[in-house]
Write a protein that holds these residues in place. Structure first.
Motif, PDB file in Angstrom:
ATOM      1  N   VAL A  36      -2.603 104.937  71.742  1.00 37.25           N
ATOM      2  CA  VAL A  36      -2.542 105.154  70.296  1.00 37.25           C
ATOM      3  C   VAL A  36      -3.245 106.460  69.935  1.00 37.25           C
ATOM      4  CG1 VAL A  36      -3.362 104.295  68.050  1.00 37.25           C
ATOM      5  CG2 VAL A  36      -2.281 102.724  69.679  1.00 37.25           C
ATOM      6  N   CYS A  37      -4.406 106.686  70.519  1.00 35.46           N
ATOM      7  CA  CYS A  37      -5.159 107.921  70.234  1.00 35.46           C
ATOM      8  C   CYS A  37      -4.353 109.162  70.609  1.00 35.46           C
ATOM      9  CB  CYS A  37      -6.486 107.920  70.986  1.00 35.46           C
ATOM     10  SG  CYS A  37      -7.650 106.675  70.409  1.00 35.46           S
ATOM     11  N   TYR A  38      -3.748 109.145  71.789  1.00 37.64           N
ATOM     12  CA  TYR A  38      -2.994 110.317  72.225  1.00 37.64           C
ATOM     13  C   TYR A  38      -1.689 110.485  71.446  1.00 37.64           C
ATOM     14  CZ  TYR A  38      -6.267 111.712  75.748  1.00 37.64           C
ATOM     15  OH  TYR A  38      -7.396 112.179  76.371  1.00 37.64           O
ATOM     16  N   ILE A  39      -1.078 109.402  71.025  1.00 30.23           N
ATOM     17  CA  ILE A  39       0.125 109.511  70.192  1.00 30.23           C
ATOM     18  C   ILE A  39      -0.240 110.094  68.832  1.00 30.23           C
ATOM     19  CG2 ILE A  39       1.890 108.160  68.976  1.00 30.23           C
ATOM     20  CD1 ILE A  39       1.970 106.376  71.563  1.00 30.23           C
ATOM     21  N   VAL A  40      -1.380 109.681  68.284  1.00 30.22           N
ATOM     22  CA  VAL A  40      -1.854 110.261  67.013  1.00 30.22           C
ATOM     23  C   VAL A  40      -2.110 111.753  67.196  1.00 30.22           C
ATOM     24  CG1 VAL A  40      -3.778 110.293  65.369  1.00 30.22           C
ATOM     25  CG2 VAL A  40      -2.757 108.110  66.062  1.00 30.22           C
ATOM     26  N   GLU A  41      -2.729 112.138  68.307  1.00 30.68           N
ATOM     27  CA  GLU A  41      -2.953 113.560  68.586  1.00 30.68           C
ATOM     28  C   GLU A  41      -1.621 114.317  68.660  1.00 30.68           C
ATOM     29  OE1 GLU A  41      -5.937 115.405  68.925  1.00 30.68           O
ATOM     30  OE2 GLU A  41      -6.601 113.572  67.930  1.00 30.68           O
ATOM     31  N   LEU A  42      -0.634 113.694  69.251  1.00 31.37           N
ATOM     32  CA  LEU A  42       0.695 114.302  69.329  1.00 31.37           C
ATOM     33  C   LEU A  42       1.292 114.465  67.939  1.00 31.37           C
ATOM     34  CD1 LEU A  42       3.041 115.266  71.163  1.00 31.37           C
ATOM     35  CD2 LEU A  42       3.836 112.886  71.193  1.00 31.37           C
ATOM     36  N   MET A  43       1.164 113.440  67.102  1.00 28.19           N
ATOM     37  CA  MET A  43       1.699 113.505  65.740  1.00 28.19           C
ATOM     38  C   MET A  43       0.984 114.563  64.903  1.00 28.19           C
ATOM     39  SD  MET A  43       2.305 109.399  65.227  1.00 28.19           S
ATOM     40  CE  MET A  43       2.107 109.464  63.486  1.00 28.19           C
ATOM     41  N   LYS A  44      -0.311 114.765  65.168  1.00 28.75           N
ATOM     42  CA  LYS A  44      -1.077 115.807  64.471  1.00 28.75           C
ATOM     43  C   LYS A  44      -0.795 117.185  65.049  1.00 28.75           C
ATOM     44  CE  LYS A  44      -5.316 114.610  64.950  1.00 28.75           C
ATOM     45  NZ  LYS A  44      -6.738 114.269  64.960  1.00 28.75           N
ATOM     46  N   GLN A  45       0.018 117.222  66.097  1.00 28.19           N
ATOM     47  CA  GLN A  45       0.362 118.442  66.824  1.00 28.19           C
ATOM     48  C   GLN A  45      -0.865 119.086  67.470  1.00 28.19           C
ATOM     49  OE1 GLN A  45       2.642 120.739  63.986  1.00 28.19           O
ATOM     50  NE2 GLN A  45       4.475 119.521  64.384  1.00 28.19           N
ATOM     51  N   ARG A  47      -1.755 118.023  70.489  1.00 28.76           N
ATOM     52  CA  ARG A  47      -1.401 117.942  71.899  1.00 28.76           C
ATOM     53  C   ARG A  47       0.095 118.098  72.065  1.00 28.76           C
ATOM     54  NH1 ARG A  47      -5.175 118.956  75.459  1.00 28.76           N
ATOM     55  NH2 ARG A  47      -7.074 117.871  75.011  1.00 28.76           N
ATOM     56  N   GLU A  48       0.493 118.617  73.222  1.00 29.19           N
ATOM     57  CA  GLU A  48       1.915 118.811  73.498  1.00 29.19           C
ATOM     58  C   GLU A  48       2.514 117.535  74.080  1.00 29.19           C
ATOM     59  OE1 GLU A  48       2.702 122.310  75.777  1.00 29.19           O
ATOM     60  OE2 GLU A  48       1.401 123.548  74.521  1.00 29.19           O
ATOM     61  N   LEU A  49       3.800 117.388  73.901  1.00 26.03           N
ATOM     62  CA  LEU A  49       4.514 116.199  74.349  1.00 26.03           C
ATOM     63  C   LEU A  49       4.354 115.966  75.850  1.00 26.03           C
ATOM     64  CD1 LEU A  49       6.434 113.831  73.809  1.00 26.03           C
ATOM     65  CD2 LEU A  49       8.344 115.420  74.129  1.00 26.03           C
ATOM     66  N   GLY A  50       4.529 116.999  76.657  1.00 24.67           N
ATOM     67  CA  GLY A  50       4.423 116.851  78.108  1.00 24.67           C
ATOM     68  C   GLY A  50       3.066 116.339  78.549  1.00 24.67           C
ATOM     69  N   TYR A  51       2.026 116.821  77.909  1.00 23.99           N
ATOM     70  CA  TYR A  51       0.665 116.398  78.219  1.00 23.99           C
ATOM     71  C   TYR A  51       0.477 114.915  77.918  1.00 23.99           C
ATOM     72  CZ  TYR A  51      -4.445 116.159  77.842  1.00 23.99           C
ATOM     73  OH  TYR A  51      -5.765 115.820  77.985  1.00 23.99           O
ATOM     74  N   LEU A  55      -0.246 111.747  80.604  1.00 23.90           N
ATOM     75  CA  LEU A  55      -1.381 110.825  80.539  1.00 23.90           C
ATOM     76  C   LEU A  55      -0.924 109.384  80.348  1.00 23.90           C
ATOM     77  CD1 LEU A  55      -4.060 112.829  78.514  1.00 23.90           C
ATOM     78  CD2 LEU A  55      -3.910 112.457  80.973  1.00 23.90           C
ATOM     79  N   LEU A  56       0.070 109.173  79.493  1.00 23.04           N
ATOM     80  CA  LEU A  56       0.562 107.813  79.277  1.00 23.04           C
ATOM     81  C   LEU A  56       1.263 107.278  80.519  1.00 23.04           C
ATOM     82  CD1 LEU A  56       1.819 107.904  75.575  1.00 23.04           C
ATOM     83  CD2 LEU A  56      -0.441 107.354  76.470  1.00 23.04           C
ATOM     84  N   ALA A  94      -8.046 113.932  81.655  1.00 20.96           N
ATOM     85  CA  ALA A  94      -8.461 113.917  80.244  1.00 20.96           C
ATOM     86  C   ALA A  94      -9.778 114.662  80.045  1.00 20.96           C
ATOM     87  CB  ALA A  94      -8.571 112.478  79.749  1.00 20.96           C
ATOM     88  N   LEU A  95     -10.706 114.475  80.976  1.00 22.47           N
ATOM     89  CA  LEU A  95     -12.006 115.138  80.857  1.00 22.47           C
ATOM     90  C   LEU A  95     -11.870 116.651  80.936  1.00 22.47           C
ATOM     91  CD1 LEU A  95     -15.106 114.682  80.644  1.00 22.47           C
ATOM     92  CD2 LEU A  95     -15.153 114.726  83.143  1.00 22.47           C
ATOM     93  N   PHE A  96     -11.125 117.137  81.917  1.00 22.99           N
ATOM     94  CA  PHE A  96     -11.013 118.578  82.125  1.00 22.99           C
ATOM     95  C   PHE A  96     -10.112 119.262  81.101  1.00 22.99           C
ATOM     96  CE2 PHE A  96     -13.073 117.620  86.061  1.00 22.99           C
ATOM     97  CZ  PHE A  96     -13.759 118.778  86.378  1.00 22.99           C
ATOM     98  N   THR A  97      -9.283 118.510  80.415  1.00 22.22           N
ATOM     99  CA  THR A  97      -8.371 119.116  79.437  1.00 22.22           C
ATOM    100  C   THR A  97      -8.663 118.667  78.013  1.00 22.22           C
ATOM    101  OG1 THR A  97      -6.747 117.340  79.743  1.00 22.22           O
ATOM    102  CG2 THR A  97      -6.514 119.313  81.127  1.00 22.22           C
ATOM    103  N   GLY A  98      -9.678 117.852  77.841  1.00 19.74           N
ATOM    104  CA  GLY A  98      -9.990 117.313  76.519  1.00 19.74           C
ATOM    105  C   GLY A  98     -10.532 118.364  75.569  1.00 19.74           C
ATOM    106  N   VAL A  99     -10.350 118.100  74.297  1.00 22.22           N
ATOM    107  CA  VAL A  99     -10.849 119.014  73.269  1.00 22.22           C
ATOM    108  C   VAL A  99     -12.184 118.527  72.702  1.00 22.22           C
ATOM    109  CG1 VAL A  99      -8.580 119.916  72.658  1.00 22.22           C
ATOM    110  CG2 VAL A  99      -9.429 117.874  71.510  1.00 22.22           C
ATOM    111  N   SER A 100     -12.628 117.367  73.138  1.00 21.39           N
ATOM    112  CA  SER A 100     -13.900 116.811  72.695  1.00 21.39           C
ATOM    113  C   SER A 100     -14.784 116.583  73.909  1.00 21.39           C
ATOM    114  CB  SER A 100     -13.679 115.474  71.978  1.00 21.39           C
ATOM    115  OG  SER A 100     -14.907 114.813  71.786  1.00 21.39           O
ATOM    116  N   SER A 101     -16.058 116.833  73.748  1.00 22.81           N
ATOM    117  CA  SER A 101     -16.980 116.611  74.861  1.00 22.81           C
ATOM    118  C   SER A 101     -17.292 115.124  75.041  1.00 22.81           C
ATOM    119  CB  SER A 101     -18.269 117.401  74.649  1.00 22.81           C
ATOM    120  OG  SER A 101     -18.896 117.001  73.451  1.00 22.81           O
TER     121      SER A 101
END
Length: 157
Positions: A36-45, A47-51, A55-56, A94-101
């Motif tokens: 759900v979190c990553y889909i929300v990130e996708l909807m907020k643009q 994160r990219e679809l492929g990414y 992960l999913l 997720a850790l190495f590509t995340g936007v949050s620490s």
């Protein structure tokens, strides 16, 4: 959750079957929340679809493998290992590509789930792998000069 030890220090088949079932359920809940979190990130643009698909696919591929193993042998010791490796791959990416620490917090629910097996060796391996990935991540951030004062506070946690 059920206790998994008997007098000989091993696990009863009924206990292992129940623990595997509950572990898979917990893993699916964690995966659903992260999805759900990553889909929300996708909807907020953000994160990219492929990414997000990658992960999913890792999360739910791991779940599918566990379900398959469980259907073949509900008493399999392999389920805890598949969860550890599958989530470990997801967590590392997720850790190495995340936007949050605070991505490091993803590991806590799964580390708790792994304790239901009452397998000290498995718990130690899980903990060492998690700490190891986090240390490598922090070192890489320092080498790349990507560390702010706030990051240092976050890393201390």
């Amino acid at each position: 959750m059920a206790q998994a030890s008997n007098k000989s220090g091993g696990m009863d088949h009924s206990d292992l079957k129940l623990i595997n079932k509950k572990s898979i359920l917990c893993y699916s809940i964690i995966s659903a929340a992260l999805s759900v979190c990553y889909i929300v990130e996708l909807m907020k643009q953000s994160r990219e679809l492929g990414y997000v698909v990658l992960l999913l696919a890792i999360l739910w591929g791991t779940f599918a493998i566990c379900e398959t193993i469980y259907k073949i042998n509900p008493n399999s010791q392999r389920i805890k290992e598949v969860i550890l490796v599958g989530f470990g791959i997801f967590y590392t990416i997720a850790l190495f590509t995340g936007v949050s620490s605070f991505v490091f917090a993803y590991a806590f629910p799964l580390l708790i789930v792994s304790t239901v097996y009452r397998d000290v060796k498995h718990s130690i391996i899980s903990g060492i792998c998690t700490i190891g990935v986090n240390i490598v991540y922090i070192v890489v951030q320092f080498i790349q000069n990507n560390v702010t004062k706030q990051d240092i506070v976050d890393y201390e946690i």
